[in-house]
Design a protein around this motif. Sequence first.
Motif, short mmCIF file in Angstrom:
data_model
loop_
_atom_site.label_atom_id
_atom_site.label_comp_id
_atom_site.label_asym_id
_atom_site.label_seq_id
_atom_site.Cartn_x
_atom_site.Cartn_y
_atom_site.Cartn_z
N ASP A 31 -7.46 17.38 -4.09
CA ASP A 31 -6.74 18.58 -3.68
C ASP A 31 -7.22 19.09 -2.32
O ASP A 31 -6.91 20.21 -1.93
N THR B 227 5.06 21.00 -3.76
CA THR B 227 5.56 20.71 -5.10
C THR B 227 6.69 19.71 -5.01
O THR B 227 7.29 19.51 -3.94
N ASP C 8 -7.45 31.79 0.51
CA ASP C 8 -7.55 30.43 -0.01
C ASP C 8 -6.17 29.82 -0.24
O ASP C 8 -5.14 30.46 0.00
N SER C 9 -6.15 28.59 -0.75
CA SER C 9 -4.90 27.85 -0.88
C SER C 9 -3.94 28.46 -1.89
O SER C 9 -2.75 28.19 -1.86
N SER C 10 -4.47 29.30 -2.78
CA SER C 10 -3.60 29.96 -3.76
C SER C 10 -3.04 31.28 -3.25
O SER C 10 -2.27 31.94 -3.94
N GLY C 11 -3.45 31.67 -2.04
CA GLY C 11 -2.97 32.92 -1.47
C GLY C 11 -3.86 34.11 -1.76
O GLY C 11 -3.54 35.24 -1.39
N THR C 12 -5.01 33.86 -2.36
CA THR C 12 -5.94 34.94 -2.69
C THR C 12 -6.86 35.22 -1.50
O THR C 12 -7.45 34.29 -0.93
#
Length: 769
Positions: free
Chosen positions: A95, A121, A545-549
């Motif tokens: 990842d 995705t 981060d990559s999740s938007g957090t």
Amino acid sequence: MMAAQAGGPSGGRRGRRHESREIPPPDGPGGPGGPQGPDDGDGEGKPEQAGWKRFIPNWKIVVASVTVIIAGVFGMILVGYHSVTIPVVKQEEVDAQGSVIYYGDNKTVLARVGMRRKLVTIDQIPKHVQDAVVGAENRDFWTDSGIDFSGMVRSVWYTATGQQIQGASTITQQMARNYYAGLSQERSMMRKVREIFIAVKLNQQKSKQWILEQYLNNIFFGRNSYGIQAAAQAFFDKNVGQLTPQEAAYLAGRIQNPDTFDRMEAKGNMAATEERYRYAIGGLAAVDSAKYGDLPAKFPKSPKRIKHVVKQVNAGKKGYMVKAVLDELEARGVPEEEVQTGGYKIYTTFDKNLMDAAERAVKSQGNFGKYVTTSLAAVDPRNGRVIAFYGGSDYLKEQWNEAFMSQKQAASAFKPYVLAAWLDAGYSLTSWTPTVLEKNLPGTTEITNDHPMGTGGVDVIKATAQSVNTAFAAMGQKVTLEKVVDIAVEAGLDRKRLEKSLEEHKYLITIGSSPVTALEQAGGYSIFANAGKHYDTHVVTRAVDSSGTTVLKEKSTYNQVISPEAAADATVALQEVVKTGTGRNSALADRPTAGKTGTNNKNKEAWYVGFTPQLSTAVGMYKEVPKKLKNGKTIMVEAQLNGISGGSVPAAIWRTFMAEAMKGQEVMQFPPRANVGTPENIQPRPIVKRTPPPENNWGDGDGDNDWGDNGGWDNGNRGNGDVGCSPYDSDCGGGTDDLQLQGGGGMRGNLPAAPAATAAATAPSRRER
């Protein structure tokens, strides 16, 4: 007896013949009228097989043996299949995504660091892109069981016999190998068998769409791009959703051997590329002839790609910015390894235009030779953001960031911290300070001034404008050196360095014996520009981060170092440096500024640090030359700057940069003088004797000033007569404003020499180390 010898198993043709005639056997078992007996070896029974045929096993034995073997093999396969489970641990880099660093406008990319991959995705990948990859790599993907049996047998056979290492893996097998930990890229029989089992189980437990998504996010396409999104950007400068079918076919064809295609294309050899493209575009037509059947004829040649330029992320001044960002993230708990693989978006404080302006400003004053070094740092005093800096011209050639790392003697540019301590202690600007010290201060060599100041003393404003050493040494003694150090530390300077200088140089610290960096000085002067507040200098505003957090936020707390009133009065004195003192070369035409020059003994270091309400900027210069030691080793030692002083070239660089930085910005005024504190006359203020005018002019009402002066000041230019060079302005005449500092300072040079009472303290230059 003879009959016994002739008969039996050992008889027959191999038995010995006898001369006597044979006697027929009697009736009974073995006889003519009885049951048939055992072969008596006379050749009349079934003959034995001769030669090699004797070694051929009975067909029943063969069938039984093969059955046992097959059962054993399938039994082992069954046991192996059930013993293998789909791994739960992914490979560390599966990842991994490179991170993007942005300039302060939050949209312009400064640099991309780490692995070139962007996860997408399956819904973001167009169907024709999926079909192109399936057509080129595994045309039965949507219907197979995760393995290609014929290809598997061929691969296992060739690998087992050592004739040739064969791949022939399906998309599912490739995905498993690249995705899960424990399935290394080593080509061996055991790995291949395990991979097959896992592929079959994946096909049973995961959807084809999921498998293809992981595959397309992890496969290598060349040009240092991992995954279809990164490849789309690397080859066509577009997102995967914008790829055409022919572009998708080109990328799909590359999966087979991307490194080879990179090398050949770089040499201009496109034969292999075109051959593979024709196969891939034909694969599209084979997958869905109705949809893609006309593509091979319509697009026989591969689509045009963007030029491949190997980018050096750290080339030029970008490298200094990237390193500053990575260092700050590391200090705040985000290690570089995580940045390289975590897919972060990192937002910085840097203004791209002002970074360029800083470089232009430094170079605007000409070339002073390869041994003269200049640093510049600009900080927003309202929040501590490092807006711009100049740390060097090319990080790839020199990884030393002058603005952040070079520690040089502050010289008289340190005096504002003494001024801050003075005002914070409750003493006023009208206090009278000495221009001559009657005796040496404790533990310190004699401190004098570089220019004649008389013996009558000066007030604090004039002492600041004219950089009077004796005045600041006496002020430091009055408020204590420990308080001066505490104020400087709260303003962002390094305590260890300050305390080392205090121990070794005593009162010389008040006139700048301690080493500082340009960044520290720009941040330190923010206490004057921002009502006594100090924000820690920083280069990162947030990291996502990559999740938007958001995992890291900008520091928003500040330290109230001195009162707003003390800051206002200090700024009044520092404005006088620009108006009538040693810093007149820094003045901007359209707005008020304040600052302080600094030049150490023999012009080895020169500073100008100044500010407006919106920006605080420090410029430093020094010179190091090589010196060969007796042991043959060459070190770098500080040398004179050939007449450069703080009020000359550094002030001119500051003015050039600030004129650009303030262009279009609101003209903001400094707060008015607050007149805090009470007068503390370290030296008695002289009594001004006023001589009355001639009697015939006394009170004649002619409107003339009947007094000979205006109390010692002339029309706002602080008693200097005209507004040209002050008689005490050493920088105006090319001199220095400090006398006592001995030698260079800190890293990239030597620390100042200690007073006669202590041994000289030296530190190796950065180049020595």
